[in-house]
Design a protein around this motif. Structure first.
Motif, short mmCIF file in Angstrom:
data_model
loop_
_atom_site.label_atom_id
_atom_site.label_comp_id
_atom_site.label_asym_id
_atom_site.label_seq_id
_atom_site.Cartn_x
_atom_site.Cartn_y
_atom_site.Cartn_z
N THR A 60 -4.31 -22.12 -26.82
CA THR A 60 -4.22 -21.02 -26.71
C THR A 60 -2.89 -20.68 -26.01
OG1 THR A 60 -5.67 -20.64 -25.14
CG2 THR A 60 -6.37 -20.16 -27.44
N SER A 64 0.17 -18.51 -27.36
CA SER A 64 0.86 -17.27 -26.44
C SER A 64 2.36 -17.48 -26.25
CB SER A 64 -0.18 -17.27 -25.21
OG SER A 64 -1.33 -17.05 -25.42
N PHE A 79 -1.91 -14.00 -23.61
CA PHE A 79 -3.18 -15.23 -23.20
C PHE A 79 -4.33 -14.44 -23.34
CE2 PHE A 79 -5.10 -17.80 -20.25
CZ PHE A 79 -5.10 -19.19 -21.02
N ASN A 83 -7.53 -15.11 -26.46
CA ASN A 83 -8.68 -15.81 -26.01
C ASN A 83 -10.29 -15.09 -26.18
OD1 ASN A 83 -8.35 -18.45 -24.64
ND2 ASN A 83 -6.58 -17.72 -23.70
N PHE A 86 -12.58 -16.63 -28.39
CA PHE A 86 -13.05 -17.89 -28.10
C PHE A 86 -14.12 -17.61 -27.01
CE2 PHE A 86 -8.90 -18.86 -30.07
CZ PHE A 86 -9.35 -20.03 -30.86
N ALA A 87 -13.71 -16.63 -26.20
CA ALA A 87 -14.87 -16.25 -25.41
C ALA A 87 -16.22 -16.00 -25.83
CB ALA A 87 -14.38 -15.10 -24.52
N THR A 102 -15.29 -19.37 -17.66
CA THR A 102 -14.05 -19.44 -18.56
C THR A 102 -13.32 -17.98 -18.60
OG1 THR A 102 -15.08 -21.05 -19.68
CG2 THR A 102 -13.29 -19.72 -20.94
N ILE A 106 -9.55 -17.60 -17.59
CA ILE A 106 -8.45 -17.10 -18.44
C ILE A 106 -7.77 -15.64 -17.60
CG2 ILE A 106 -8.07 -15.42 -20.34
CD1 ILE A 106 -10.58 -17.22 -21.46
N GLY A 153 -10.32 -21.53 -22.23
CA GLY A 153 -10.71 -21.04 -23.30
C GLY A 153 -10.00 -21.46 -24.50
N GLY A 154 -10.19 -20.79 -25.68
CA GLY A 154 -9.52 -21.34 -26.90
C GLY A 154 -9.89 -22.88 -27.26
#
Length: 220
Positions: A60, A64, A79, A83, A86-87, A102, A106, A153-154
């Motif tokens: 990610t 980004s 960014f 994310n 994905f979170a 996480t 981020i 993340g991601g």
């Protein structure tokens, strides 16, 4: 050649215990805080060098950077937004503890990006140096975050999930996704930058693949 005499079996009543104390092995709260701050700083600094070199990377973060080149939107905002889904995946598959760490990571990467922009502006950097150094720093930073039960993340989350379920290393999973993202960069940046970015992404993922393995360096 002399025969080798087999070593006698240890007496279970006298042999030292090989059972580790989880509490003794666990990271303390202070260690986790320092580890996450250090990891996010290195990741963000690496991405700062990549941006200065007009390069991309995988995950990610690379997406980004890529969208930032195409739209002019700031990296920190892209960014954070990319994310979000994905979170949500992290909550479902890896639990709240990992997810909270996480999300904090981020947010810190985005915050560090603002700090770098303000305090470490880069007008020019040799592209290959910026790309290799940026990926190396980002890789070490992600590795530190993994050790403290966090990520940025991601694809990191997907990579860790695949590793836990199959033993297939997180670094290799991320490399597959990274190839797809970097190839997409051909739509935005010159092919020379894409080639440079691909080599750098391989370096980043090698750092993870060679140093983050199931059952090693566990900080629980």
């Amino acid at each position: 050649m002399d025969a080798v005499t087999a070593a006698p079996e240890p007496d279970p009543t006298t042999a030292p215990s090989l059972v580790f104390d989880d509490k003794a092995q666990a990271h303390s709260v202070a260690e986790d805080i320092l580890g996450i701050l250090t990891g996010t700083f290195l990741v963000s600094l690496g991405l700062h060098l990549l941006h200065a070199a007009h390069a991309v990377t995988g995950g990610t973060a690379g997406l980004s950077l890529l969208l930032g080149y195409a739209t002019g939107w700031p990296f920190w905002l892209l960014f954070a937004l990319i994310n979000v889904p994905f979170a949500l995946l992290a909550v479902w598959r890896r639990g709240w503890d990992f997810t909270i760490r996480t999300v904090v990571s981020i947010a810190l990467v985005s915050a560090w990006a603002l700090v770098h922009d303000a305090l470490f502006p880069i007008d020019w950097i040799e592209p290959w140096y910026g790309t290799m150094a940026g990926n190396l720093l980002a890789g070490v930073g992600i590795l530190i975050l993994f050790r403290h039960r966090s990520s940025v993340g991601g694809v990191n989350i997907i990579g860790l999930e695949v590793q836990d379920r199959t033993g297939f290393r997180a670094g290799w999973t991320m490399m597959i996704f990274d190839v797809l993202i970097i190839l997409s960069a051909l739509l935005v940046v010159p092919w020379q930058n894409v080639l440079m970015s691909a080599v750098g992404a391989v370096l980043l993922n090698l750092v993870l693949a060679l140093n983050h393995r199931p059952g090693r360096y566990l900080g629980r």
